[in-house]
Design a protein around this motif. Structure first.
Motif, PDB file in Angstrom:
ATOM      1  N   THR A 362      47.014   1.535 -20.534  1.00  0.00           N
ATOM      2  CA  THR A 362      45.760   1.316 -19.825  1.00  0.00           C
ATOM      3  C   THR A 362      44.767   2.430 -20.124  1.00  0.00           C
ATOM      4  OG1 THR A 362      47.062   0.328 -18.054  1.00  0.00           O
ATOM      5  CG2 THR A 362      44.785   0.875 -17.535  1.00  0.00           C
ATOM      6  N   HIS A 363      43.482   2.063 -20.234  1.00  0.00           N
ATOM      7  CA  HIS A 363      42.419   3.056 -20.367  1.00  0.00           C
ATOM      8  C   HIS A 363      41.432   2.902 -19.208  1.00  0.00           C
ATOM      9  CE1 HIS A 363      43.516   4.876 -24.132  1.00  0.00           C
ATOM     10  NE2 HIS A 363      43.551   3.717 -24.763  1.00  0.00           N
ATOM     11  N   ARG A 364      40.797   4.032 -18.859  1.00  0.00           N
ATOM     12  CA  ARG A 364      39.823   4.076 -17.770  1.00  0.00           C
ATOM     13  C   ARG A 364      38.420   4.179 -18.364  1.00  0.00           C
ATOM     14  NH1 ARG A 364      37.167   7.615 -14.091  1.00  0.00           N
ATOM     15  NH2 ARG A 364      37.527   7.082 -11.890  1.00  0.00           N
ATOM     16  N   TYR A 365      37.557   3.220 -18.016  1.00  0.00           N
ATOM     17  CA  TYR A 365      36.198   3.147 -18.555  1.00  0.00           C
ATOM     18  C   TYR A 365      35.203   3.403 -17.429  1.00  0.00           C
ATOM     19  CZ  TYR A 365      38.464   0.630 -22.438  1.00  0.00           C
ATOM     20  OH  TYR A 365      39.275   0.266 -23.480  1.00  0.00           O
ATOM     21  N   ALA A 366      34.150   4.141 -17.751  1.00  0.00           N
ATOM     22  CA  ALA A 366      33.101   4.409 -16.756  1.00  0.00           C
ATOM     23  C   ALA A 366      31.743   4.382 -17.446  1.00  0.00           C
ATOM     24  CB  ALA A 366      33.330   5.762 -16.083  1.00  0.00           C
ATOM     25  N   LEU A 367      30.796   3.686 -16.838  1.00  0.00           N
ATOM     26  CA  LEU A 367      29.424   3.619 -17.354  1.00  0.00           C
ATOM     27  C   LEU A 367      28.546   4.500 -16.471  1.00  0.00           C
ATOM     28  CD1 LEU A 367      27.568   2.266 -19.495  1.00  0.00           C
ATOM     29  CD2 LEU A 367      27.009   0.572 -17.728  1.00  0.00           C
ATOM     30  N   ALA A 368      28.045   5.568 -17.053  1.00  0.00           N
ATOM     31  CA  ALA A 368      27.222   6.523 -16.305  1.00  0.00           C
ATOM     32  C   ALA A 368      25.753   6.336 -16.645  1.00  0.00           C
ATOM     33  CB  ALA A 368      27.644   7.957 -16.646  1.00  0.00           C
ATOM     34  N   GLY A 369      24.913   6.323 -15.612  1.00  0.00           N
ATOM     35  CA  GLY A 369      23.476   6.287 -15.828  1.00  0.00           C
ATOM     36  C   GLY A 369      22.803   4.986 -15.463  1.00  0.00           C
ATOM     37  N   ALA A 370      23.586   3.944 -15.118  1.00  0.00           N
ATOM     38  CA  ALA A 370      22.959   2.664 -14.770  1.00  0.00           C
ATOM     39  C   ALA A 370      23.955   1.803 -14.008  1.00  0.00           C
ATOM     40  CB  ALA A 370      22.495   1.925 -16.020  1.00  0.00           C
ATOM     41  N   PRO A 371      23.473   0.997 -13.045  1.00  0.00           N
ATOM     42  CA  PRO A 371      24.352   0.007 -12.426  1.00  0.00           C
ATOM     43  C   PRO A 371      24.670  -1.095 -13.451  1.00  0.00           C
ATOM     44  CG  PRO A 371      22.117  -0.283 -11.650  1.00  0.00           C
ATOM     45  CD  PRO A 371      22.116   0.960 -12.490  1.00  0.00           C
ATOM     46  N   PHE A 372      25.803  -1.757 -13.275  1.00  0.00           N
ATOM     47  CA  PHE A 372      26.217  -2.781 -14.227  1.00  0.00           C
ATOM     48  C   PHE A 372      26.939  -3.901 -13.488  1.00  0.00           C
ATOM     49  CE2 PHE A 372      29.782   0.087 -13.770  1.00  0.00           C
ATOM     50  CZ  PHE A 372      30.882  -0.748 -13.709  1.00  0.00           C
ATOM     51  N   ARG A 373      27.098  -5.017 -14.188  1.00  0.00           N
ATOM     52  CA  ARG A 373      27.916  -6.117 -13.702  1.00  0.00           C
ATOM     53  C   ARG A 373      29.041  -6.368 -14.697  1.00  0.00           C
ATOM     54  NH1 ARG A 373      25.502 -10.709 -14.198  1.00  0.00           N
ATOM     55  NH2 ARG A 373      23.714  -9.933 -15.397  1.00  0.00           N
ATOM     56  N   VAL A 374      30.202  -6.752 -14.177  1.00  0.00           N
ATOM     57  CA  VAL A 374      31.288  -7.201 -15.051  1.00  0.00           C
ATOM     58  C   VAL A 374      31.062  -8.696 -15.262  1.00  0.00           C
ATOM     59  CG1 VAL A 374      33.768  -7.423 -15.382  1.00  0.00           C
ATOM     60  CG2 VAL A 374      32.847  -5.445 -14.137  1.00  0.00           C
ATOM     61  N   ALA A 375      30.543  -9.040 -16.429  1.00  0.00           N
ATOM     62  CA  ALA A 375      30.152 -10.426 -16.689  1.00  0.00           C
ATOM     63  C   ALA A 375      31.336 -11.297 -17.072  1.00  0.00           C
ATOM     64  CB  ALA A 375      29.103 -10.474 -17.798  1.00  0.00           C
ATOM     65  N   ALA A 376      32.337 -10.710 -17.719  1.00  0.00           N
ATOM     66  CA  ALA A 376      33.474 -11.505 -18.184  1.00  0.00           C
ATOM     67  C   ALA A 376      34.691 -10.607 -18.325  1.00  0.00           C
ATOM     68  CB  ALA A 376      33.164 -12.177 -19.516  1.00  0.00           C
ATOM     69  N   ILE A 377      35.863 -11.192 -18.148  1.00  0.00           N
ATOM     70  CA  ILE A 377      37.127 -10.514 -18.395  1.00  0.00           C
ATOM     71  C   ILE A 377      37.985 -11.442 -19.247  1.00  0.00           C
ATOM     72  CG2 ILE A 377      39.203  -9.489 -17.386  1.00  0.00           C
ATOM     73  CD1 ILE A 377      37.653  -8.873 -14.886  1.00  0.00           C
ATOM     74  N   VAL A 388      27.358  -3.002  -9.611  1.00  0.00           N
ATOM     75  CA  VAL A 388      28.095  -1.860  -9.078  1.00  0.00           C
ATOM     76  C   VAL A 388      27.621  -0.617  -9.814  1.00  0.00           C
ATOM     77  CG1 VAL A 388      30.142  -3.169  -8.392  1.00  0.00           C
ATOM     78  CG2 VAL A 388      29.999  -2.245 -10.696  1.00  0.00           C
ATOM     79  N   ALA A 389      27.777   0.526  -9.175  1.00  0.00           N
ATOM     80  CA  ALA A 389      27.368   1.792  -9.778  1.00  0.00           C
ATOM     81  C   ALA A 389      28.403   2.853  -9.432  1.00  0.00           C
ATOM     82  CB  ALA A 389      25.991   2.210  -9.280  1.00  0.00           C
ATOM     83  N   GLU A 390      28.512   3.847 -10.318  1.00  0.00           N
ATOM     84  CA  GLU A 390      29.452   4.944 -10.136  1.00  0.00           C
ATOM     85  C   GLU A 390      30.838   4.411  -9.780  1.00  0.00           C
ATOM     86  OE1 GLU A 390      27.852   7.829  -7.462  1.00  0.00           O
ATOM     87  OE2 GLU A 390      26.260   8.419  -8.855  1.00  0.00           O
ATOM     88  N   THR A 391      31.273   3.449 -10.557  1.00  0.00           N
ATOM     89  CA  THR A 391      32.575   2.800 -10.365  1.00  0.00           C
ATOM     90  C   THR A 391      33.225   2.627 -11.729  1.00  0.00           C
ATOM     91  OG1 THR A 391      31.781   1.600  -8.425  1.00  0.00           O
ATOM     92  CG2 THR A 391      33.755   0.743  -9.503  1.00  0.00           C
ATOM     93  N   ALA A 392      34.511   2.966 -11.826  1.00  0.00           N
ATOM     94  CA  ALA A 392      35.237   2.839 -13.083  1.00  0.00           C
ATOM     95  C   ALA A 392      35.989   1.510 -13.125  1.00  0.00           C
ATOM     96  CB  ALA A 392      36.220   4.003 -13.241  1.00  0.00           C
ATOM     97  N   VAL A 393      36.373   1.099 -14.324  1.00  0.00           N
ATOM     98  CA  VAL A 393      37.217  -0.077 -14.486  1.00  0.00           C
ATOM     99  C   VAL A 393      38.436   0.325 -15.314  1.00  0.00           C
ATOM    100  CG1 VAL A 393      35.325  -1.724 -14.299  1.00  0.00           C
ATOM    101  CG2 VAL A 393      35.997  -0.887 -16.552  1.00  0.00           C
ATOM    102  N   LEU A 394      39.568  -0.267 -14.975  1.00  0.00           N
ATOM    103  CA  LEU A 394      40.798  -0.053 -15.734  1.00  0.00           C
ATOM    104  C   LEU A 394      41.073  -1.297 -16.561  1.00  0.00           C
ATOM    105  CD1 LEU A 394      43.160   1.548 -13.038  1.00  0.00           C
ATOM    106  CD2 LEU A 394      41.768   2.715 -14.760  1.00  0.00           C
ATOM    107  N   ILE A 395      41.257  -1.122 -17.853  1.00  0.00           N
ATOM    108  CA  ILE A 395      41.507  -2.255 -18.745  1.00  0.00           C
ATOM    109  C   ILE A 395      42.917  -2.118 -19.309  1.00  0.00           C
ATOM    110  CG2 ILE A 395      40.737  -3.528 -20.775  1.00  0.00           C
ATOM    111  CD1 ILE A 395      37.961  -2.536 -20.345  1.00  0.00           C
ATOM    112  N   PRO A 396      43.750  -3.132 -19.103  1.00  0.00           N
ATOM    113  CA  PRO A 396      45.141  -3.053 -19.571  1.00  0.00           C
ATOM    114  C   PRO A 396      45.230  -3.180 -21.087  1.00  0.00           C
ATOM    115  CG  PRO A 396      44.684  -5.235 -18.705  1.00  0.00           C
ATOM    116  CD  PRO A 396      43.466  -4.408 -18.427  1.00  0.00           C
ATOM    117  N   ALA A 397      46.378  -2.873 -21.624  1.00  0.00           N
ATOM    118  CA  ALA A 397      46.618  -3.057 -23.050  1.00  0.00           C
ATOM    119  C   ALA A 397      46.352  -4.512 -23.424  1.00  0.00           C
ATOM    120  CB  ALA A 397      48.053  -2.683 -23.384  1.00  0.00           C
ATOM    121  N   GLY A 398      45.504  -4.711 -24.412  1.00  0.00           N
ATOM    122  CA  GLY A 398      45.159  -6.056 -24.859  1.00  0.00           C
ATOM    123  C   GLY A 398      43.980  -6.676 -24.143  1.00  0.00           C
ATOM    124  N   GLY A 399      43.546  -6.099 -23.019  1.00  0.00           N
ATOM    125  CA  GLY A 399      42.498  -6.704 -22.198  1.00  0.00           C
ATOM    126  C   GLY A 399      41.100  -6.414 -22.703  1.00  0.00           C
TER     127      GLY A 399
END
Length: 579
Positions: A362-377, A388-399
């Motif tokens: 798993t890797h931890r991703y964070a977008l700094a500097g702007a609010p964002f939406r998770v449009a698709a998984i 959402v803002a100042e929030t990280a997402v965890l993406i599993p292997a292969g995701g």
């Protein structure tokens, strides 16, 4: 306390208690009275503490406590009864307490070995083997340390050990029946999908690539890592010719997350033969699923993907508007990819970041500097995603996650595990303390489309000793078996199928079913309440129980495995088979 923490705590307590009993027995034999009694008391307290952890694990699910209740608890009760009597009335000669204390240690060791080497499901044969081992070790200790048991007692103990050994061996060696089902391994050619509108050729071969200022030995498509990005628009017919220049162990192309027809799935010995050096294979399928996907070799995938045989596949519903960036994250020879890059973007321009985790963890991703939406998984659009803002997402292997935002006038940066990989300018924001988004409660929910399930399967993920090959191995197991001895899951076309996936191991297993997306129903008994999540890769963490479902609408024989590829290589691979 989470179930995963309970599993770790119970194992640690069991190890300490067993070590205490054994060490107390040794100290007794050496006539170290105070040390022996102190160790024995600590061991007794540890053994009693397991009553709490085992009870809590049983409440979390029988899967987590089966062998602990059936094997460890009876052995512990006998051990406490035998050794505890000596602790209540310590003998004048502490050496006479050695055998009872050692017996308690052997009982704890036997129960530990059942958990560590066998795991789930609990087996009468394995329980009897544990009893045989405890009895045999106790008899030997008794005869060595004395006072020697009477001949009748000694013979009775040996008889119990031998009977348990013979019976247990017979039970554990009994062959397991596999569900009915056939697969002839005759690889059919793809069904006609029309004339190709996009053609690609990928040549796999050994290569030296330059990463972060140093040369790295790699396996690569077209001499580059990652391989060329393949793009299409919905409605295209793709034709991809795979050539193998010099990869001796063979290559294939698996379209990770893209639900191709079975004969295009790229799994050696299941849907095709691996492509040997000097050979080629042509894949052809229609691009009718918009989204972010990736491709990689499935031949010796543990080595091949890690060495660089992977790339991105993007299918767009229409020509690109705004900025559309793919970010495949990988670790090549210890070097993290991609290297950081800066791409200035004008304020007000829509940006889509396609995040792809091609690693085993798993890797931890964070977008700094702007609010964002998770449009698709995993290539599927979410329903009603909110900013959402100042929030990280965890993406599993292969995701894969698609993040969308509107570029502000100030810089924005995407960080992976704290490392900047893409930015519009210099950003110094610290993201390590940000909370992590829970996708199961994100977006707008909708009712589950099915009220019943035609087929239900439970997969219990664990570790265990695999004795069915020429050489024993410590394997990653599913329901107590390791590939290729895990029975396939057999379904019928049109069936609504439910999986319950249980992780009773101490490591994360990112689960991946080929040829289908599954709908997440619940995690740890809590229903998903956000946008419907149609995933092909998801992390099952230690102690977690996931419930997912899908419609069996893509006939064939499909791999179903952990996408931590060393785990799959070490046994955690089974197949879904249509009748």
């Amino acid at each position: 306390m989470s179930t995963g923490s309970l599993l770790a705590a119970d194992l640690a307590i069991a190890v300490l208690a067993t070590a205490g009993w054994l060490a107390g027995g040794v100290a007794s034999a050496a006539r170290r009275r105070r040390l022996a009694l102190g160790l024995a008391v600590l061991a007794l307290l540890g053994t009693l503490a397991r009553a709490v952890t085992i009870t809590a694990l049983a409440r979390a699910g029988w899967w987590f406590a089966a062998e602990k209740i059936v094997v460890a608890t009876p052995l512990s009760l006998v051990a406490v009864a035998v050794a505890g009597a000596r602790l209540l009335r310590p003998p004048a000669d502490i050496r006479s307490a050695a055998v009872p204390l050692l017996f308690a240690g052997y009982a704890g060791s036997g129960a530990l070995l059942v958990t560590v080497l066998h795991g789930y499901p609990v087996s009468p044969g394995v329980a009897l083997l544990a009893v045989a081992g405890v009895a045999a070790a106790t008899v030997v200790s008794w005869r060595l340390l004395g006072p020697r048991p009477s001949r009748a007692v000694s013979r009775a103990a040996v008889a119990v050990a031998v009977a348990a050994l013979v019976t247990g061996t017979g039970l554990t060696a009994a062959p397991q029946a596999s569900p009915a089902g056939t697969h002839d391994h005759e690889y059919r050619q793809a069904q006609p999908v029309g004339e190709p509108t996009k053609r690609f050729t990928l040549t796999a071969g050994t290569a030296t690539v330059r990463v972060s200022g140093r040369d790295v030995a790699a396996w690569a498509f077209d001499g580059q890592v990652p391989g060329p990005e393949l793009t299409a628009t919905v409605g295209d017919v793709l034709e991809v010719t795979l050539r193998n220049r010099d990869i001796e162990r063979g290559v294939t192309l698996h379209w990770h997350g893209y639900d191709v027809p079975n004969d295009q799935d790229g799994v050696p010995d299941v849907t095709q033969a691996a492509v040997s050096p000097g050979q080629e294979f042509v894949y052809r399928f229609r691009a009718d699923q918009a989204g972010t996907y990736w491709y990689h070799t499935h031949s010796v995938s543990d080595v091949g993907v890690r060495m660089g045989l992977y790339g991105v596949l993007v299918v767009r519903p229409a020509p690109v508007t705004g900025v559309d960036v793919t970010v495949p994250v990988h670790t090549l020879a210890g070097v993290p990819l991609p290297v950081a890059r800066t791409e200035p973007v004008e304020a007000g321009v829509p940006v889509r970041l396609r995040l792809v985790n091609t690693d085993n963890t798993t890797h931890r991703y964070a977008l700094a500097g702007a609010p964002f939406r998770v449009a698709a998984i995993d290539g599927s659009d979410l329903r009603g995603p909110t900013p959402v803002a100042e929030t990280a997402v965890l993406i599993p292997a292969g995701g894969r996650y698609d993040l969308v935002f509107t570029a502000p006038a100030t810089p924005v940066a995407l960080l992976v595990d704290g490392r900047s990989v893409w930015s519009t300018g210099e950003v110094s924001t610290a993201t390590g303390s940000w909370p992590v988004l829970d996708p199961l409660s994100y977006g707008t929910g909708s009712p589950v489309p099915w009220s019943r399930f035609d087929r239900e399967f439970t997969l219990v993920l664990d570790r265990g000793l695999d004795l069915r090959g020429l050489l024993p191995r410590y394997a990653h197991t599913v329901n107590g078996a390791a590939a290729p001895d895990i029975p396939p899951q057999v379904v019928g076309l049109g069936d609504i199928v439910k999986f319950t996936i249980v992780n009773r191991s101490l490591v994360v297993h990112p689960w991946h079913l080929h040829g289908h997306h599954v709908l997440v129903l619940a995690r740890d008994g809590t229903p998903a309440t956000g946008s419907p999540l149609w995933w092909d890769s998801f992390d099952v963490r230690p102690g977690e129980v996931w419930e997912v479902a899908f419609r069996a609408d893509n006939p064939g024989m499909w791999a179903n495995h952990c996408h931590n590829l060393p785990h799959a290589d070490a046994g955690m691979m089974l197949h879904l088979m249509y009748r």
